[in-house]
Design an enzyme around this catalytic site. Sequence first.
Site, PDB file in Angstrom:
ATOM      1  N   ASP A  38       0.740  -1.224  -0.092  1.00 49.67           N
ATOM      2  CA  ASP A  38      -0.012   0.106  -0.033  1.00 49.67           C
ATOM      3  C   ASP A  38       0.900   1.362   0.106  1.00 49.67           C
ATOM      4  O   ASP A  38       0.556   2.304  -0.622  1.00 49.67           O
ATOM      5  CB  ASP A  38      -0.826   0.032   1.131  1.00 49.67           C
ATOM      6  CG  ASP A  38      -2.102  -1.190   1.047  1.00 49.67           C
ATOM      7  OD1 ASP A  38      -2.346  -1.481   0.027  1.00 49.67           O
ATOM      8  OD2 ASP A  38      -2.505  -1.380   2.025  1.00 49.67           O
ATOM      9  N   GLU A 113     -12.452 -28.998 -17.497  1.00 45.53           N
ATOM     10  CA  GLU A 113     -12.563 -27.838 -16.716  1.00 45.53           C
ATOM     11  C   GLU A 113     -13.471 -27.707 -15.915  1.00 45.53           C
ATOM     12  O   GLU A 113     -14.695 -27.958 -16.208  1.00 45.53           O
ATOM     13  CB  GLU A 113     -12.301 -26.719 -17.528  1.00 45.53           C
ATOM     14  CG  GLU A 113     -10.881 -26.498 -18.320  1.00 45.53           C
ATOM     15  CD  GLU A 113     -11.134 -25.439 -19.412  1.00 45.53           C
ATOM     16  OE1 GLU A 113     -11.860 -24.741 -19.533  1.00 45.53           O
ATOM     17  OE2 GLU A 113     -10.147 -25.502 -20.415  1.00 45.53           O
ATOM     18  N   LYS A 115     -16.763 -25.537 -14.787  1.00 47.47           N
ATOM     19  CA  LYS A 115     -17.450 -24.391 -15.370  1.00 47.47           C
ATOM     20  C   LYS A 115     -17.723 -23.635 -14.462  1.00 47.47           C
ATOM     21  O   LYS A 115     -18.666 -23.500 -13.247  1.00 47.47           O
ATOM     22  CB  LYS A 115     -18.591 -25.103 -15.839  1.00 47.47           C
ATOM     23  CG  LYS A 115     -19.834 -24.153 -16.730  1.00 47.47           C
ATOM     24  CD  LYS A 115     -20.871 -24.733 -17.383  1.00 47.47           C
ATOM     25  CE  LYS A 115     -21.406 -23.919 -18.412  1.00 47.47           C
ATOM     26  NZ  LYS A 115     -21.898 -22.797 -17.687  1.00 47.47           N
ATOM     27  N   ASP A 117     -19.386 -20.351 -12.567  1.00 47.89           N
ATOM     28  CA  ASP A 117     -20.765 -19.687 -12.945  1.00 47.89           C
ATOM     29  C   ASP A 117     -20.420 -18.152 -12.679  1.00 47.89           C
ATOM     30  O   ASP A 117     -20.890 -17.689 -11.405  1.00 47.89           O
ATOM     31  CB  ASP A 117     -21.896 -20.165 -11.742  1.00 47.89           C
ATOM     32  CG  ASP A 117     -22.977 -19.801 -12.093  1.00 47.89           C
ATOM     33  OD1 ASP A 117     -23.225 -19.542 -12.950  1.00 47.89           O
ATOM     34  OD2 ASP A 117     -23.803 -20.257 -11.078  1.00 47.89           O
ATOM     35  N   GLU A 173     -14.060 -16.079 -17.105  1.00 47.93           N
ATOM     36  CA  GLU A 173     -15.320 -15.890 -16.490  1.00 47.93           C
ATOM     37  C   GLU A 173     -14.871 -14.920 -15.474  1.00 47.93           C
ATOM     38  O   GLU A 173     -13.982 -15.161 -14.599  1.00 47.93           O
ATOM     39  CB  GLU A 173     -15.753 -17.038 -15.887  1.00 47.93           C
ATOM     40  CG  GLU A 173     -17.389 -17.327 -15.839  1.00 47.93           C
ATOM     41  CD  GLU A 173     -18.162 -17.451 -17.019  1.00 47.93           C
ATOM     42  OE1 GLU A 173     -17.469 -17.438 -18.258  1.00 47.93           O
ATOM     43  OE2 GLU A 173     -19.257 -17.467 -16.944  1.00 47.93           O
ATOM     44  N   TYR A 225     -10.006 -18.793 -19.866  1.00 44.10           N
ATOM     45  CA  TYR A 225      -9.923 -20.321 -20.474  1.00 44.10           C
ATOM     46  C   TYR A 225     -10.139 -20.386 -21.914  1.00 44.10           C
ATOM     47  O   TYR A 225     -10.140 -21.613 -22.356  1.00 44.10           O
ATOM     48  CB  TYR A 225     -11.130 -21.010 -19.754  1.00 44.10           C
ATOM     49  CG  TYR A 225     -12.513 -20.239 -20.061  1.00 44.10           C
ATOM     50  CD1 TYR A 225     -13.132 -20.004 -21.116  1.00 44.10           C
ATOM     51  CD2 TYR A 225     -13.314 -20.017 -18.657  1.00 44.10           C
ATOM     52  CE1 TYR A 225     -13.964 -19.266 -21.237  1.00 44.10           C
ATOM     53  CE2 TYR A 225     -14.225 -19.241 -18.800  1.00 44.10           C
ATOM     54  CZ  TYR A 225     -14.926 -19.047 -20.064  1.00 44.10           C
ATOM     55  OH  TYR A 225     -16.085 -18.178 -19.976  1.00 44.10           O
ATOM     56  N   LYS A 288     -13.618 -30.188 -23.208  1.00 48.69           N
ATOM     57  CA  LYS A 288     -13.102 -29.818 -24.651  1.00 48.69           C
ATOM     58  C   LYS A 288     -12.284 -30.634 -25.261  1.00 48.69           C
ATOM     59  O   LYS A 288     -11.274 -31.216 -24.679  1.00 48.69           O
ATOM     60  CB  LYS A 288     -12.423 -28.231 -24.337  1.00 48.69           C
ATOM     61  CG  LYS A 288     -13.254 -27.438 -23.706  1.00 48.69           C
ATOM     62  CD  LYS A 288     -12.419 -26.289 -23.310  1.00 48.69           C
ATOM     63  CE  LYS A 288     -13.160 -25.268 -22.829  1.00 48.69           C
ATOM     64  NZ  LYS A 288     -12.296 -24.007 -22.550  1.00 48.69           N
ATOM     65  N   LYS A 312     -23.676 -30.219 -16.592  1.00 48.10           N
ATOM     66  CA  LYS A 312     -23.868 -29.351 -15.418  1.00 48.10           C
ATOM     67  C   LYS A 312     -24.473 -30.179 -14.439  1.00 48.10           C
ATOM     68  O   LYS A 312     -25.020 -31.203 -14.586  1.00 48.10           O
ATOM     69  CB  LYS A 312     -25.022 -28.230 -16.092  1.00 48.10           C
ATOM     70  CG  LYS A 312     -24.973 -27.395 -17.173  1.00 48.10           C
ATOM     71  CD  LYS A 312     -24.787 -26.233 -16.897  1.00 48.10           C
ATOM     72  CE  LYS A 312     -26.229 -25.645 -16.895  1.00 48.10           C
ATOM     73  NZ  LYS A 312     -26.291 -24.227 -16.642  1.00 48.10           N
ATOM     74  N   CYS A 406     -50.092  -5.562   8.084  1.00 45.37           N
ATOM     75  CA  CYS A 406     -48.855  -5.500   8.648  1.00 45.37           C
ATOM     76  C   CYS A 406     -48.758  -6.604   9.802  1.00 45.37           C
ATOM     77  O   CYS A 406     -49.664  -6.330  10.804  1.00 45.37           O
ATOM     78  CB  CYS A 406     -48.135  -4.373   9.087  1.00 45.37           C
ATOM     79  SG  CYS A 406     -46.472  -4.385  10.019  1.00 45.37           S
ATOM     80  N   CYS A 409     -47.865  -4.420  13.077  1.00 43.15           N
ATOM     81  CA  CYS A 409     -48.741  -3.155  13.579  1.00 43.15           C
ATOM     82  C   CYS A 409     -49.940  -3.356  13.212  1.00 43.15           C
ATOM     83  O   CYS A 409     -50.781  -2.299  13.641  1.00 43.15           O
ATOM     84  CB  CYS A 409     -48.077  -1.830  13.266  1.00 43.15           C
ATOM     85  SG  CYS A 409     -47.896  -1.491  11.581  1.00 43.15           S
ATOM     86  N   CYS A 424     -45.311  -1.737   4.440  1.00 36.42           N
ATOM     87  CA  CYS A 424     -46.449  -0.911   5.513  1.00 36.42           C
ATOM     88  C   CYS A 424     -45.834   0.169   5.663  1.00 36.42           C
ATOM     89  O   CYS A 424     -44.911   0.850   5.734  1.00 36.42           O
ATOM     90  CB  CYS A 424     -46.001  -1.710   6.943  1.00 36.42           C
ATOM     91  SG  CYS A 424     -46.405  -0.842   8.056  1.00 36.42           S
ATOM     92  N   CYS A 430     -44.636   1.630  13.433  1.00 32.53           N
ATOM     93  CA  CYS A 430     -44.478   0.039  13.362  1.00 32.53           C
ATOM     94  C   CYS A 430     -42.903  -0.353  13.829  1.00 32.53           C
ATOM     95  O   CYS A 430     -42.048   0.520  13.391  1.00 32.53           O
ATOM     96  CB  CYS A 430     -44.557  -0.184  12.147  1.00 32.53           C
ATOM     97  SG  CYS A 430     -44.291  -1.954  11.624  1.00 32.53           S
TER      98      CYS A 430
END
Length: 672
Positions: A38, A113, A115, A117, A173, A225, A288, A312, A406, A409, A424, A430
């Site tokens: 830093d 590999e 996958k 998400d 990704e 990838y 692949k 998947k 609600c 209340c 509400c 409330c």
Amino acid sequence: MTHQEAKERIAKLSADLEKYNYHYYILSESLVSDYEFDKMLEELQTLEKDFPDLQLPHSPTQRVGGTVTKDFKTVKHKYPMMSLANTYSEAELREFDERVRKLIGNNFEYVCELKFDGVAIGITYIDGKFAYAVTRGDGVQGDDVSNNVKTIRSIPLKLLPGDYPAEFEIRGEIIMDFKTFEKVNAERVEIGEAPAANPRNFASGTLKLQNSSEVAKRNLNCFLYALHGDGFSFTTHFESLNKAKQWGFKTSEYSALCNDMESVLKFINKWETKREQLGYATDGVVIKVNEYQNQQELGYTAKSPRWAIAYKYKAENASTQLLSVSYQVGRTGAITPVANLQPVVLAGTVVKRASLHNADIIEKLGLYENDFVFVEKGGEIIPKVTGVDLAKRAIDALPIKYITHCPECGTELIRQEGESAHYCPNETGCKPQIVGRIEHFASRKAMNIDGLGSETVELLVENKLVTNIADLYDLKKEDLLALDRFAEKSATNLIEGIQASKNIPFEKVLFAIGIRYVGDTVAKKLALQFNNIENLQAADNNALVATPEIGEKIAISVQQYFAEEKNLSALQRLKNAGLQFQISQEQLALRGDKLKGLIIVATGTLAHYKRDEIKAVIEQSGAKAASGVSSKTSFVIAGTDPGQSKIDKANELKIKIINEEEFMEMLDGKGL
Ligand code: IVH
């Protein structure tokens, strides 16, 4: 320091920082402490401020962001961004394998590999330097999100030496790990915003933020990838991954070569459970064909390559019975329905509750009382109800009826057009809303009142000692001592904590009072723009949206806040109590006096101001905006791509050159 010395020091710092960054984010080893890192980054930032013409486009300081992109440019993909055929079944995977064998024979290998998400990204490098990054979009064209992607520390801005072609694209990704997701999502809920559903959505939203310094704070990560381009020295996908790693990219360490379907299935089975320990979301395995020559022979369908397929994993799910639906009331009055379930084990944890989000979701599910439901845990942490097992529904079951009043209340709920949540409206009567607002007011990022956590707030509210934030400043020690929970010391501490909060600066007060959509960053911007609460109250829509980063939604919310009598009376009481409702006198004085009589030249593209805006800002601060550099010029503000003749002239006349951030600090009174 001379210009030449600065140049050399900047080069050394940049090279060292790049090296440390690479070791830390790509090789997972630290060569220096965070503190040292830093410090060096700070030194580099200061040097770049003092010598803006020496700031390089690929400097490690780019990682902290600071640019604002109003509209993301649309860019056509050089290579279309296709998708993958996918399957959930072993049988279909074997069919894929047979199709491949029919076309290219048996002499080939697969690469398996994970996958990831996340959000797909394509990054182009020219001469070993980051050039631009584009989202998938519709596959043909996407958005240029370069400034935001540059803040991702695992993405190199400059490559290590290597045998890469002059221009190529790398795809991967962008992901947000679970830890960051939970942390940043909790912060969102704190400012009254709806939580993101899962890390993927959050990463995708983050990439589209206008302010790149906000992106920098979100700690995104990226696995790469796929390489696209001409003139690569390798002939297989697996080699390409190794090369990419050597050039400085973060690739997955878990990719593996497989000779046949049996080892592919082994890989799939191993990761089905192991992936839960990764700390980020994966939803399958990509298989692949390894050799480029074979890939070429197999070719593509209209949508996807014939040489790859995604297997998947089924999201883990379980069936259990709905016991009841309860309804939570948040600080803003928003209602969240929650399903209480017969406890069931899901992905290794016991699940008792699941969010139902809102009335529309319940209706879409067609949920009946005591239904057997399917719960699922996908990329997200909180399980969700995904469906109803109709076969198990009791004949006399009744549909879930959303509450009309609600639960706390009893007030009739409202639902504004276009909004999914019920609210509400009984803001002042409330309890969870009252408690929530006071808790927010006292929280660390707001008034930072020690000893005023949620239990204490509840106690004070229950005993009717406070019903709104202004009441806190009328509290007396005796009031507290009358309650069992408080002793002399704790009562004194709390009263002192409340008194001390009167010195909290205006921007934090503005955040604390809880104007909808005004989070801590927005509060800061508004405070600096309007100086005091009276100016903010008087601001019309145009004035509000002219503030950097303030959009229509926030502008409307601010105006609505000041339109309500009860808010105005609370503000008046807080003012009488002595809270800070203007930026400090020192800041104001500095702002007015310092720029008076100065002659300022701005050159290059600025992130926060257009050409006529910067002129207006200079003039509003009492200075004169000039177009050419002369001996009378006080200083030059240099943006990106500044006019070289202006910079040369300024250097020749020894006129100070500052960058935009530094100018903004001057306006805030911190600079000069
Ligand atoms: S290769 C022609 N490899 O999943 C597409 N994609 O559902 C080649 N993804 O578009 C993509 N992990 O956004 C590939 N290891 C991986 C991946 C991966 C995640 C994403 C990618 C792709 C989508 C397809």
